[in-house]
Design a protein around this motif. Structure first.
Motif, PDB file in Angstrom:
ATOM      1  N   VAL A 175      12.672  13.319  -1.309  1.00  0.00           N
ATOM      2  CA  VAL A 175      13.972  12.793  -0.858  1.00  0.00           C
ATOM      3  C   VAL A 175      13.748  11.847   0.349  1.00  0.00           C
ATOM      4  O   VAL A 175      14.364  10.795   0.449  1.00  0.00           O
ATOM      5  CB  VAL A 175      14.929  13.960  -0.506  1.00  0.00           C
ATOM      6  CG1 VAL A 175      16.167  13.440   0.215  1.00  0.00           C
ATOM      7  CG2 VAL A 175      15.331  14.707  -1.778  1.00  0.00           C
ATOM      8  N   ARG A 176      12.854  12.253   1.237  1.00  0.00           N
ATOM      9  CA  ARG A 176      12.552  11.383   2.387  1.00  0.00           C
ATOM     10  C   ARG A 176      11.986  10.039   1.927  1.00  0.00           C
ATOM     11  O   ARG A 176      12.338   8.975   2.437  1.00  0.00           O
ATOM     12  CB  ARG A 176      11.524  12.060   3.311  1.00  0.00           C
ATOM     13  CG  ARG A 176      12.164  13.013   4.301  1.00  0.00           C
ATOM     14  CD  ARG A 176      11.133  13.631   5.209  1.00  0.00           C
ATOM     15  NE  ARG A 176      10.496  12.620   6.053  1.00  0.00           N
ATOM     16  CZ  ARG A 176       9.364  12.828   6.705  1.00  0.00           C
ATOM     17  NH1 ARG A 176       8.735  13.989   6.597  1.00  0.00           N
ATOM     18  NH2 ARG A 176       8.867  11.869   7.454  1.00  0.00           N
ATOM     19  N   GLN A 177      11.084  10.142   0.936  1.00  0.00           N
ATOM     20  CA  GLN A 177      10.497   8.900   0.402  1.00  0.00           C
ATOM     21  C   GLN A 177      11.563   8.009  -0.231  1.00  0.00           C
ATOM     22  O   GLN A 177      11.590   6.790  -0.043  1.00  0.00           O
ATOM     23  CB  GLN A 177       9.419   9.223  -0.642  1.00  0.00           C
ATOM     24  CG  GLN A 177       8.127   9.743  -0.032  1.00  0.00           C
ATOM     25  CD  GLN A 177       7.017   9.827  -1.071  1.00  0.00           C
ATOM     26  OE1 GLN A 177       6.907   8.942  -1.916  1.00  0.00           O
ATOM     27  NE2 GLN A 177       6.219  10.888  -1.020  1.00  0.00           N
ATOM     28  N   GLU A 178      12.430   8.714  -0.983  1.00  0.00           N
ATOM     29  CA  GLU A 178      13.490   7.963  -1.650  1.00  0.00           C
ATOM     30  C   GLU A 178      14.382   7.259  -0.621  1.00  0.00           C
ATOM     31  O   GLU A 178      14.708   6.075  -0.759  1.00  0.00           O
ATOM     32  CB  GLU A 178      14.337   8.907  -2.509  1.00  0.00           C
ATOM     33  CG  GLU A 178      15.348   8.170  -3.356  1.00  0.00           C
ATOM     34  CD  GLU A 178      16.177   9.112  -4.199  1.00  0.00           C
ATOM     35  OE1 GLU A 178      16.218  10.324  -3.895  1.00  0.00           O
ATOM     36  OE2 GLU A 178      16.795   8.640  -5.162  1.00  0.00           O
TER      37      GLU A 178
ATOM     38  N   ILE B 219       9.807   1.260   6.153  1.00  0.00           N
ATOM     39  CA  ILE B 219       8.404   1.466   5.847  1.00  0.00           C
ATOM     40  C   ILE B 219       7.781   2.547   6.732  1.00  0.00           C
ATOM     41  O   ILE B 219       6.917   3.307   6.295  1.00  0.00           O
ATOM     42  CB  ILE B 219       7.635   0.116   5.955  1.00  0.00           C
ATOM     43  CG1 ILE B 219       6.265   0.218   5.250  1.00  0.00           C
ATOM     44  CG2 ILE B 219       7.454  -0.324   7.380  1.00  0.00           C
ATOM     45  CD1 ILE B 219       6.365   0.265   3.777  1.00  0.00           C
ATOM     46  N   ALA B 220       8.284   2.648   7.944  1.00  0.00           N
ATOM     47  CA  ALA B 220       7.724   3.643   8.863  1.00  0.00           C
ATOM     48  C   ALA B 220       8.030   5.055   8.359  1.00  0.00           C
ATOM     49  O   ALA B 220       7.154   5.933   8.357  1.00  0.00           O
ATOM     50  CB  ALA B 220       8.290   3.434  10.263  1.00  0.00           C
ATOM     51  N   SER B 221       9.252   5.280   7.894  1.00  0.00           N
ATOM     52  CA  SER B 221       9.620   6.603   7.357  1.00  0.00           C
ATOM     53  C   SER B 221       8.829   6.900   6.098  1.00  0.00           C
ATOM     54  O   SER B 221       8.394   8.035   5.870  1.00  0.00           O
ATOM     55  CB  SER B 221      11.110   6.644   7.014  1.00  0.00           C
ATOM     56  OG  SER B 221      11.853   6.547   8.176  1.00  0.00           O
ATOM     57  N   LEU B 222       8.648   5.876   5.279  1.00  0.00           N
ATOM     58  CA  LEU B 222       7.894   6.067   4.039  1.00  0.00           C
ATOM     59  C   LEU B 222       6.455   6.476   4.358  1.00  0.00           C
ATOM     60  O   LEU B 222       5.919   7.403   3.745  1.00  0.00           O
ATOM     61  CB  LEU B 222       7.905   4.770   3.222  1.00  0.00           C
ATOM     62  CG  LEU B 222       7.146   4.825   1.892  1.00  0.00           C
ATOM     63  CD1 LEU B 222       7.746   5.879   0.948  1.00  0.00           C
ATOM     64  CD2 LEU B 222       7.146   3.458   1.210  1.00  0.00           C
TER      65      LEU B 222
ATOM     66  N   GLN C  59       0.829  -1.210   0.000  1.00  0.00           N
ATOM     67  CA  GLN C  59       0.000   0.000   0.000  1.00  0.00           C
ATOM     68  C   GLN C  59       0.862   1.259   0.000  1.00  0.00           C
ATOM     69  O   GLN C  59       0.567   2.241  -0.672  1.00  0.00           O
ATOM     70  CB  GLN C  59      -0.914  -0.001   1.233  1.00  0.00           C
ATOM     71  CG  GLN C  59      -2.077  -0.967   1.074  1.00  0.00           C
ATOM     72  CD  GLN C  59      -2.777  -1.234   2.397  1.00  0.00           C
ATOM     73  OE1 GLN C  59      -2.397  -0.689   3.428  1.00  0.00           O
ATOM     74  NE2 GLN C  59      -3.792  -2.072   2.351  1.00  0.00           N
ATOM     75  N   SER C  60       1.931   1.179   0.773  1.00  0.00           N
ATOM     76  CA  SER C  60       2.806   2.355   0.859  1.00  0.00           C
ATOM     77  C   SER C  60       3.472   2.640  -0.475  1.00  0.00           C
ATOM     78  O   SER C  60       3.556   3.782  -0.925  1.00  0.00           O
ATOM     79  CB  SER C  60       3.885   2.129   1.923  1.00  0.00           C
ATOM     80  OG  SER C  60       3.266   1.995   3.165  1.00  0.00           O
ATOM     81  N   TYR C  61       3.918   1.555  -1.128  1.00  0.00           N
ATOM     82  CA  TYR C  61       4.558   1.745  -2.433  1.00  0.00           C
ATOM     83  C   TYR C  61       3.558   2.263  -3.453  1.00  0.00           C
ATOM     84  O   TYR C  61       3.882   3.116  -4.285  1.00  0.00           O
ATOM     85  CB  TYR C  61       5.184   0.420  -2.911  1.00  0.00           C
ATOM     86  CG  TYR C  61       6.270  -0.097  -1.997  1.00  0.00           C
ATOM     87  CD1 TYR C  61       7.128   0.790  -1.333  1.00  0.00           C
ATOM     88  CD2 TYR C  61       6.438  -1.458  -1.787  1.00  0.00           C
ATOM     89  CE1 TYR C  61       8.105   0.310  -0.479  1.00  0.00           C
ATOM     90  CE2 TYR C  61       7.420  -1.936  -0.946  1.00  0.00           C
ATOM     91  CZ  TYR C  61       8.258  -1.047  -0.282  1.00  0.00           C
ATOM     92  OH  TYR C  61       9.217  -1.504   0.557  1.00  0.00           O
TER      93      TYR C  61
END
Lengths: 785, 158
Positions: free
Chosen positions: B31-34, B42-45, A762-764
């Motif tokens: 950049v954070r997502q990357e 996953i938590a940061s994403l 889901q996140s992706y």
């Protein structure tokens, strides 16, 4: 710059791929016992130095780590070993319990009850052949149950031995597997790759090992584990050491490890439990069962061997137990009865032998003294041979064989001698002179006893010389020694003058009976030593009548003793006023004074004591001339236990649960079973005494009855079974708790793994959608620019 | 220059400045997502995506303000708002448009960087998504279901 970006992205992709692969691995192994959840550990790649600038280069999947708590796992190994031991112990005792279970097992308790009940029934009607057969069958049943129980326990022990061997093979197999895995893990991890799955596999194998033998596992820095059993290395850094077990009948099994001197003390796992059962519990149960059988044999045989068979006194008995040739000289005659080769001990004491003349029913009792430290088998045979009409010999195998002459029988019963005055020393027809007191007598060397016997009107002198050499101590001469000297004297023999010892008294008599029989007391220095000085010059005459006392009843008193009967004065039975007969016990204490004077009807029974009665015939008694007779009163005709030890006249043969049996001649003819303590057909005394053993306190069984001992025995088996089961349940609860803790640490939660994956997905997806939104948004801004 | 134009210049400059800041925030978020993707964090994403939703929500008000301001320029200069760009507005403003011209260049650079970063993030995210889908399908098939038909993904007994 773009190169660095591409590299960074590639590393990220590889790291992500490792994480996802690990999640997939966890999911695939979620249901596999011993699998430890794995997690990817990331670390940051070393930055690149580009013209003095440190540029980040992304992330690496550094390692995949097992979620594993080694301390917890160690406790699980330990608990599994203990639990498996309790399980095996509970199973073993459960099987043993089934053997003894009433009523579906061998019912030893029921058989014992049946045996005693049949003895009680037969005691009421000892002549009933149906009841005799029934008791014989009950005795046979009892021996069969003992035999089967012992045999089943032996088989159980043998099976346990086979189980031990199978478990040792299993240990060797598992130890070899651990050794192989140790190698593989060390090789894999030497290259820097954690061997997670191999470690899990090894954990499973060690768990299996722990269940069989109870082990300790210690991991070395190379990743190899050293597995120890009972303090000795089973799997070391160089491989596994072979375990072996030695089992044998009657021997505690021994476990050894290759290269270790001595035996290994294995207490854990099913092997530990089976070893304990084989080496301790089962031998203890065997011992207890044998103890019960042995005590049953001893107590019942002790009664039976002193009883009289329904068919009457014995003519032939062969001892079931042979004396051993302890000194190895090829002879049995010199062997002490108590040389340790017989199944029961022989004590010092007396053995009473009763010889019965079949035609007349006349009995004579003989007392044999046995000294446990001195009497040999040869001595006993000789003493038996010395009894008139008895013959004894020791067979080639060491068994004593006792035969009576034709027309005679024998037994070892406490039956009373119905005609105890064989010598006629108590108002008999012979001319008789007895000493007033019992010996010893103070005589001197060279003294004489001078008599003159009237042989059909011809005075025949008798002069007996008392020589020092004929006595152990002539100043303390016994009646028996003096009687032997007189009887050996040629002049006494020629005159038909005889001497005998009665209860320590010396009695001198003519051979014949009747009023014509007489002898004069002439003189001699020895007379005063015997207290006969006052008779010098007197004539001692016989009588045409004989008092001939007759004994009836059974002695019910305690211990063995002698009743001595003496008249209170001189006179005629039933005529002389105040004439009485005093009865003394062996201590010299007056038991009773019987009135046999005026008013006593000769032949009437008079109560003496303890079940003994006496009647007297018409005749003259003389206290002055030392009339007396002795009566042996016996409650235990064999205080030596020699009959039981030798296996003479017992009901049972053998000495243990395995070999207990019914005496073969009784099996063939139940009439050979001893029911009585006398020759009376209606006497069931021996059977009642056997029945009495049912509730008797048995000192060798801790003071309880046979039934008490057996109940405790069965109870202890049940207790062991239930204790092991309770302990097993408690241990299982603890093990379950530890396993739950391990699941929390190492277990794969499929929900969690799937939820994680969906969350990632889901996140992706959200990230990808966001990028689209950003692009759309920025298109508008780009149009503005 | 008329006073009416003078009134519109600060407004357009403020609007561009606002957009520039917004794009910088978007870039920071990307950049954070990357980083979250490359670190498989996953938590940061999820945190970055949550912030991204707020950032996306701010785009619409800025769009409305932009449309209104361009209408004002249309009325002032009689030129269709759709044909107006920051470059043409700065040119019409002459000397007064120099600052706007510089800001336009900065915004353009920022958008280019946002575009590049977004493209990388999208690639990572799509790749991860593909792997995950494949793994889920594998698991669902093991459980006896068909992923495309929507099986039970969670083993309730585990």
């Amino acid at each position: 710059m773009s190169g660095i970006g591409f590299n960074t992205g590639l590393k990220a992709l590889l790291a992500s791929q490792a994480a996802l692969d690990t999640v997939g691995h966890n999911i695939a192994n979620a249901g596999i016992a011993g699998y430890s959840q794995q997690k990817v550990l990331f670390n940051t790649s070393a930055p690149l130095n580009v013209r003095g600038l440190l540029i980040g280069s992304g992330v690496n999947a550094a390692s995949i780590q097992r979620s594993f708590d080694s301390v917890l796992q160690g406790r699980i190994f330990s608990r599994q070993g203990i639990g498996s031991a309790f399980q095996a112990r509970a199973n073993s005792f459960g099987q043993i319990e089934e053997m003894f279970a009433e009523p579906n097992g061998f019912s030893l308790g029921k058989s014992m009850d049946g045996f005693f009940a049949s003895a009680s029934a037969l005691a009421g009607e000892p002549g009933d052949t149906v009841l005799r057969t029934s008791m014989s069958q009950a005795a046979m049943d009892l021996t069969t149950v003992f035999n089967e129980l012992a045999s089943t326990m032996k088989t159980f022990d043998e099976d346990n031995g086979l189980q031990l061997k199978a478990e040792v093979n299993q240990v060797n197999d598992l130890a070899a597997q651990v050794a192989v895995l140790n190698e593989q893990i060390a090789e894999t991890e030497a290259s820097g790759i954690p061997a997670n799955d191999l470690r899990d596999q090894r954990g499973i194998v060690i768990e299996g090992l722990s269940q069989v033998v109870g082990v300790k596992a210690i991991e070395s820095s190379t990743g190899s584990v050293t597995v120890t059993v009972g303090g000795a290395t089973l799997v070391g850094l160089k491989g596994a050491y072979k375990m072996s077990v030695k089992t044998g009948t009657g021997e505690a099994p021994k476990v050894k490890l290759a290269g270790v001197v001595g035996t290994i003390d294995v207490t854990g796992g099913s092997l530990g439990a089976h070893l304990e059962v084989s080496s301790t519990s089962l031998p203890k149960l065997d011992t207890e069962l044998d103890k019960l059988a042995k005590e049953m044999i001893f107590q019942i045989n002790k009664v039976h061997s002193t009883g009289v068979p329904g068919s009457g006194p014995y003519n032939l008995l062969v001892a079931d137990n042979a004396i051993g040739d302890a000194d190895g000289d090829g002879k049995f005659t010199d062997e002490l009865l108590n040389n340790g080769s017989l199944p029961f001990d022989v004590k010092s004491g007396d053995l009473y032998v009763t010889v019965t003349e079949t035609a007349t029913g006349e009995i004579t009792k003989h007392k044999l003294s046995i000294n446990s430290k001195k009497t040999t088998m040869g001595d006993l045979a000789e003493a038996l041979n010395d009894i008139p009409n008895m013959n004894a010999e020791i067979g080639s195998l060491g068994n004593l064989r006792i035969v009576s002459d034709a027309g005679f029988g024998y037994d070892f019963s406490p039956t009373l001698d119905t005609n105890p005055d064989d010598m006629g020393a108590f108002g008999g027809g012979k001319a008789s002179l007895g000493t007033q007191g019992a010996g010893p007598f103070a005589l001197a060397d060279g003294q004489t006893l001078d008599f003159n016997v009237d042989l059909a009107g011809v005075p025949t002198p008798v002069s007996v010389n008392l020589s020092l050499g004929d006595f152990k101590d002539i100043t303390e001469a016994t009646a028996a020694e003096i009687a032997a000297v007189i009887n050996a004297d040629p002049s006494a023999q020629a005159a038909g003058l005889e001497a005998t010892e009665v209860g320590g008294h010396l009695v001198v008599q003519t051979a014949g009976e009747g009023a014509d029989e007489a002898f004069d007391v002439v003189g001699g220095a020895g007379l005063s030593g015997l207290g006969w000085g006052g008779f010098t010059g007197s004539t001692i005459s016989g009588s045409d009548n004989s008092v001939a006392p007759v004994i009836s009843g059974s002695f019910t008193g305690e211990g063995n003793g002698i009743y001595t009967f003496k008249p209170t004065g001189d006179g005629t039975i039933g005529t002389t006023a105040g004439l009485g007969v005093e009865v003394y016990d062996e201590k010299g204490d007056l038991v009773v004074t019987l009135d046999v004077g005026d008013g006593y009807v000769p032949g009437t029974d008079l109560t003496v004591a303890n079940g003994v009665s006496v009647s007297f015939g018409l005749g003259d008694l003389s206290a002055t001339q030392g009339d007396l007779f002795d009566l042996d009163v016996v409650s235990d005709p064999d205080t030596t236990d020699a009959l039981v030890a030798l296996g003479i006249g017992g009901l049972f043969t053998g000495s243990s649960a395995m070999d207990i049996g019914l005496r073969s001649d009784i099996e063939l003819d139940p009439n050979m079973m001893a029911a009585a303590f006398s020759n009376a057909e209606s006497d069931g005394g021996a059977l009642l005494a056997m029945f009495g053993q049912k509730d008797a306190a048995q000192a060798n069984l801790g003071g309880g009855t046979f039934d008490d001992f057996y109940s405790q025995f069965v109870g202890s088996v049940g207790f062991e079974a239930s204790t092991a089961e309770t302990a097993m349940n408690a241990n299982n609860a603890l093990l379950s708790s530890l396993q739950q803790q391990r699941e929390q640490v190492s277990g794969v939660n499929l929900d969690e793994e799937m939820t994680n994956m969906l969350r990632y997905e889901q996140s992706y997806q959200a990230a990808a959608q966001y990028i689209s939104a950003v692009n759309q948004m920025n298109d508008a801004v780009l149009n503005l620019i | 220059m008329s006073s009416a134009v003078d009134g519109l210049v600060p407004r357009i400059e403020a609007l561009v400045q606002e957009e520039l800041c917004a794009q910088r925030r978007v870039l920071e978020n990307l950049v954070r997502q990357e980083n979250a993707l490359t670190n498989a964090d996953i938590a940061s994403l999820e945190g970055a995506l949550s912030e991204a939703r707020d950032l996306a929500a701010g785009a619409s008000p800025r769009e409305s303000q932009r449309r209104m301001l361009l209408k004002d320029f249309e009325r002032l200069w009689g030129v269709s708002a759709k044909s107006l760009t920051l470059g043409s507005i700065a040119a019409r403003l002459g000397g007064s448009g120099r600052r706007l011209k510089r800001m336009r260049a900065e915004l353009s650079d920022e958008l280019r960087e946002v575009g590049r970063t977004a493209a990388r993030v999208r690639t990572f995210a799509r790749y991860h998504q593909g792997v995950i889908r494949e793994a889920v399908e594998r698991v669902v098939e093991q459980e006896g279901g068909v992923a495309s038909e929507g099986g039970t993904l969670i083993n309730a007994e585990a």
